[in-house]
Design an enzyme around this catalytic site. Structure first.
Site, PDB file in Angstrom:
ATOM      1  N   LYS A 244     -13.587  11.058   4.064  1.00 24.78           N
ATOM      2  CA  LYS A 244     -12.488  11.413   4.965  1.00 24.78           C
ATOM      3  C   LYS A 244     -12.605  10.750   6.337  1.00 24.78           C
ATOM      4  CE  LYS A 244     -10.594  15.371   2.677  1.00 24.78           C
ATOM      5  NZ  LYS A 244     -10.240  16.787   2.654  1.00 24.78           N
ATOM      6  N   ARG A 278     -16.030  18.688  -3.350  1.00 20.58           N
ATOM      7  CA  ARG A 278     -15.070  17.783  -3.996  1.00 20.58           C
ATOM      8  C   ARG A 278     -15.370  16.366  -3.513  1.00 20.58           C
ATOM      9  NH1 ARG A 278     -10.246  15.439  -2.654  1.00 20.58           N
ATOM     10  NH2 ARG A 278      -8.647  15.253  -4.267  1.00 20.58           N
TER      11      ARG A 278
HETATM   12  C1  7PM Z   1      -4.975  10.731   1.657  1.00 23.89           C
HETATM   13  C2  7PM Z   1      -5.154  11.825   2.495  1.00 23.89           C
HETATM   14  C3  7PM Z   1      -5.582  10.680   0.434  1.00 23.89           C
HETATM   15  C4  7PM Z   1      -5.920  12.878   2.083  1.00 23.89           C
HETATM   16  C5  7PM Z   1      -6.372  11.724   0.036  1.00 23.89           C
HETATM   17  C6  7PM Z   1      -6.525  12.824   0.849  1.00 23.89           C
HETATM   18  C7  7PM Z   1      -8.782  18.017  -0.490  1.00 23.89           C
HETATM   19  C8  7PM Z   1      -8.079  18.308  -1.648  1.00 23.89           C
HETATM   20  C9  7PM Z   1      -7.516  16.346  -0.930  1.00 23.89           C
HETATM   21  C10 7PM Z   1      -9.698  18.981   0.023  1.00 23.89           C
HETATM   22  C11 7PM Z   1      -9.071  20.372  -1.822  1.00 23.89           C
HETATM   23  C12 7PM Z   1      -8.768  13.419   0.119  1.00 23.89           C
HETATM   24  C13 7PM Z   1      -7.393  13.967   0.464  1.00 23.89           C
HETATM   25  N1  7PM Z   1      -8.438  16.771  -0.068  1.00 23.89           N
HETATM   26  N2  7PM Z   1      -8.214  19.465  -2.320  1.00 23.89           N
HETATM   27  N3  7PM Z   1      -7.280  17.263  -1.903  1.00 23.89           N
HETATM   28  N4  7PM Z   1      -9.800  20.138  -0.681  1.00 23.89           N
HETATM   29  N5  7PM Z   1      -9.235  21.544  -2.457  1.00 23.89           N
HETATM   30  O1  7PM Z   1      -9.406  12.910   1.072  1.00 23.89           O
HETATM   31  O2  7PM Z   1     -10.341  18.820   1.074  1.00 23.89           O
HETATM   32  O3  7PM Z   1      -9.197  13.439  -1.029  1.00 23.89           O
HETATM   33  S1  7PM Z   1      -6.658  14.853  -0.855  1.00 23.89           S
END
Ligand code: 7PM
Length: 299
Positions: A244, A278
């Site tokens: 992230k 995750r």
């Molecule tokens: C763009 C922005 C692509 C953000 C992907 C993301 C989480 C999630 C995501 C989390 C849970 C990423 C995020 N993040 N589900 N889905 N917790 N439960 O970095 O922090 O994967 S998408």
């Protein structure tokens, strides 16, 4: 002397995911499997309908092999999703989301000994995913969409309720909290209560502080430092930190080069109370968490 620690069944934490019970007495890994059209190098054949037999099978096979390798590396859950949460991402229609995720979930649930999670906010996707064998709904909107709560309740799936301030398109514009930890805890507690009122047993619920979802860099690190406070709910915690921007901001590296920072974050999350992390890099995370476990098991 009798003590709880001599009996492995006493108060062993778990998350009920359909017919599967995920043991949380040690930390577990959720591996991310993206099924967007551009996430496999065949140029998006997952979008192809069942009529496009060649494209369909090629991409499905790639998704299956990727998931298989994550399971071999130690993932207990495979999270199947369409990246619909990315700020500025084009909205995906219900039919597109169904076409992308349902065949993958069905194939994984049939062939792999793992809990399949569906990353969705859509009631129809929740229902169809459950029908083809998904064990967990991972909803960044915490089942707040019309019909999502009742759709999840009508299944036996586990649910991951994530905190987000605002909506994905605008959530990073001006994140603001009176009291970050209290606000996040109150939101998650309220969503858990709504789930229970709809018939979702507590054993099916886990909570997620939602790193990066309507939070400044400072908010994200405060949350990582203090997330143990969220254990006051009594529900298990899931943390998503892998690759992230909160990591990129401190290590000053692009997404592809954030593994060392992500491992530090995963270790800290587990040490601060997370039961599930995750991640994109399952093998490396599994090694890092084995070291944490060795410390926790030291005599
Ligand atoms: C763009 C922005 C692509 C953000 C992907 C993301 C989480 C999630 C995501 C989390 C849970 C990423 C995020 N993040 N589900 N889905 N917790 N439960 O970095 O922090 O994967 S998408």
């Amino acid at each position: 002397m009798l003590s709880q620690t001599t009996d492995p069944d006493v108060s062993a934490p778990f998350l009920q995911c359909g017919s599967r019970r995920l043991d949380l007495s040690t930390p577990r890994i959720m591996g991310v499997l993206n099924v967007t059209p551009d996430s496999f190098s065949d140029g998006g054949a997952l979008r192809a309908s069942r009529g496009d037999a060649a494209g369909f099978s090629v991409s499905l096979d790639k998704a299956l092999r990727r998931a298989e390798s994550m399971v071999a590396d130690g993932a207990a859950i495979i999270d199947v999703g369409g990246e619909s949460t990315r700020p500025g991402a084009a909205p995906v229609s219900e039919q597109q989301e169904l076409d992308r995720v349902v065949p993958v979930i069905e194939a994984l649930a049939r062939r792999l000994d793992v809990i399949v999670s569906v990353d969705t906010s859509n009631p129809a996707v929740i229902r169809e995913s459950a029908r083809v064998g998904a064990g967990l709904v991972n909803d960044v909107r915490a089942l707040r969409r019309e019909g999502a709560l009742s759709a999840a309740a009508a299944t036996a799936m586990g649910v991951c309720l994530m905190h987000m301030q605002g909506e994905p398109g605008t959530m990073q514009q001006a994140p603001d909290y009176d009291n970050l930890l209290a606000d996040v805890q109150a939101f998650l507690q309220q969503r858990a209560t709504a789930c229970e009122a709809s018939g979702i047993a507590r054993a099916r619920i886990c909570l997620d502080p939602g790193f990066g979802f309507g939070k400044t860099l400072a908010h994200n690190y405060t949350l990582l430092r203090d997330m143990q406070q969220l254990l006051g709910t009594g529900l298990p915690l899931l943390a998503g930190l892998s690759r992230k921007s909160m990591i990129g901001a401190v290590v000053e590296r692009q997404v592809a080069d954030r593994l060392p920072g992500s491992l530090a974050a995963a270790v800290l999350a587990v040490m601060h109370g997370a039961s599930i992390v995750r991640v994109h890099d399952v093998a490396a995370t599994a090694d890092a968490l084995k070291v944490v476990q060795a410390v926790n098991n030291a005599s």
